[in-house]
Design an enzyme around this catalytic site. Structure first.
Site, mmCIF file in Angstrom:
data_model
loop_
_atom_site.group_PDB
_atom_site.id
_atom_site.type_symbol
_atom_site.label_atom_id
_atom_site.label_comp_id
_atom_site.label_asym_id
_atom_site.label_seq_id
_atom_site.Cartn_x
_atom_site.Cartn_y
_atom_site.Cartn_z
ATOM 1 N N GLY A 59 3.846 1.160 1.267
ATOM 2 C CA GLY A 59 5.194 0.603 1.131
ATOM 3 C C GLY A 59 6.009 0.725 2.415
ATOM 4 C CG ASP A 66 -1.921 0.995 1.356
ATOM 5 O OD1 ASP A 66 -2.209 1.657 0.353
ATOM 6 O OD2 ASP A 66 -2.452 1.199 2.460
HETATM 7 P P1 5GP Z 1 1.937 -0.602 3.753
HETATM 8 O O1 5GP Z 1 3.003 -0.662 4.813
HETATM 9 O O2 5GP Z 1 2.440 -0.953 2.372
HETATM 10 O O3 5GP Z 1 1.215 0.716 3.768
HETATM 11 O O4 5GP Z 1 0.819 -1.621 4.162
HETATM 12 C C1 5GP Z 1 1.016 -2.972 4.100
HETATM 13 C C2 5GP Z 1 -0.017 -3.741 4.889
HETATM 14 O O5 5GP Z 1 -1.225 -3.001 5.151
HETATM 15 C C3 5GP Z 1 -0.446 -4.960 4.119
HETATM 16 O O6 5GP Z 1 0.449 -6.034 4.318
HETATM 17 C C4 5GP Z 1 -1.831 -5.211 4.651
HETATM 18 O O7 5GP Z 1 -1.765 -5.977 5.820
HETATM 19 C C5 5GP Z 1 -2.357 -3.829 4.984
HETATM 20 N N1 5GP Z 1 -3.192 -3.305 3.872
HETATM 21 C C6 5GP Z 1 -2.886 -2.306 3.039
HETATM 22 N N2 5GP Z 1 -3.877 -2.099 2.136
HETATM 23 C C7 5GP Z 1 -4.833 -3.019 2.415
HETATM 24 C C8 5GP Z 1 -6.110 -3.327 1.813
HETATM 25 O O8 5GP Z 1 -6.594 -2.723 0.847
HETATM 26 N N3 5GP Z 1 -6.799 -4.354 2.392
HETATM 27 C C9 5GP Z 1 -6.341 -5.061 3.456
HETATM 28 N N4 5GP Z 1 -7.116 -6.033 3.917
HETATM 29 N N5 5GP Z 1 -5.142 -4.791 4.041
HETATM 30 C C10 5GP Z 1 -4.396 -3.793 3.509
#
Ligand code: 5GP
Length: 177
Positions: free
Chosen positions: A108, A106
């Site tokens: 990152g 998302d």
């Molecule tokens: P980041 O650190 O890249 O912002 O977020 C990563 C984590 O956020 C993912 O491994 C997941 O657990 C959660 N996440 C981000 N976007 C989504 C989404 O659209 N749906 C769900 N269920 N989890 C998400």
């Protein structure tokens, strides 16, 4: 069913199981080619990646290993941002070809903060396989080597991904309405 309700939100089907399976098989075939003669160690990040990891792994024909970890973030000693710590990372990583399996990238932030910890172990190489990527939401510079689907910046569930604990068992991926 093309529309479902989980907790207070309504979701509509976005990716069918057939589409997911086809894409996962293609990624596995690419990895089989890229890692011919090598023995990569996959590091699957729980909880969300368990279905992707299982399906991907079934299509790998190279010699390979897999381990599962959880990432937890906590405020470090410095007030500047989160430190990511891994739970269950007991495999020897030195000199190994590592491939991270992540459900979705998302912003990152999670992987961006975690990668230096892995690099500290001096692996031979380090790549990332993410089932889903939200390019419009990604703010941290990451190279994603294998991506299943680039999707809009909308919340999704299913195929391992949850909304407040629910929805992981759905075979398809659903997008919030
Ligand atoms: P980041 O650190 O890249 O912002 O977020 C990563 C984590 O956020 C993912 O491994 C997941 O657990 C959660 N996440 C981000 N976007 C989504 C989404 O659209 N749906 C769900 N269920 N989890 C998400």
């Amino acid at each position: 069913m093309s529309t479902i309700k989980v907790h207070d939100k309504v979701f509509t089907i976005y990716l069918s199981n057939a589409d997911i399976q086809e894409r996962v098989r293609t990624i596995a075939e690419t990895i089989n080619k890229d890692y011919q003669g090598k023995k990569p160690l996959f590091i699957a990040i729980l909880n969300g990646s368990f279905m992707f990891a299982a399906d991907l792994f079934k299509h790998l024909t190279i010699a390979t290993e897999i381990t599962f970890i959880k990432l937890a973030s906590y405020k470090g000693m410095k007030s500047t941002g989160n430190v990511i710590t891994s739970i269950g990372l007991d495999a020897e990583l030195y000199g190994k070809d590592l491939i991270i399996i992540e459900d979705i990238v998302d912003t990152g932030k999670t992987l961006y903060n975690f990668l230096p910890k892995l690099k500290d172990h001096q692996p031979a190489s380090l790549k990332i396989a993410a089932l889903l990527h939200k390019p419009d939401a990604t703010k941290f510079p990451l190279t994603l080597d294998y991506v299943g689907f680039s999707i809009p910046d909308k919340f999704v569930i299913g195929y391992g991904l949850d909304y407040d604990g629910m929805g992981r068992n759905l075979k398809e991926i659903y997008q919030v309405v």
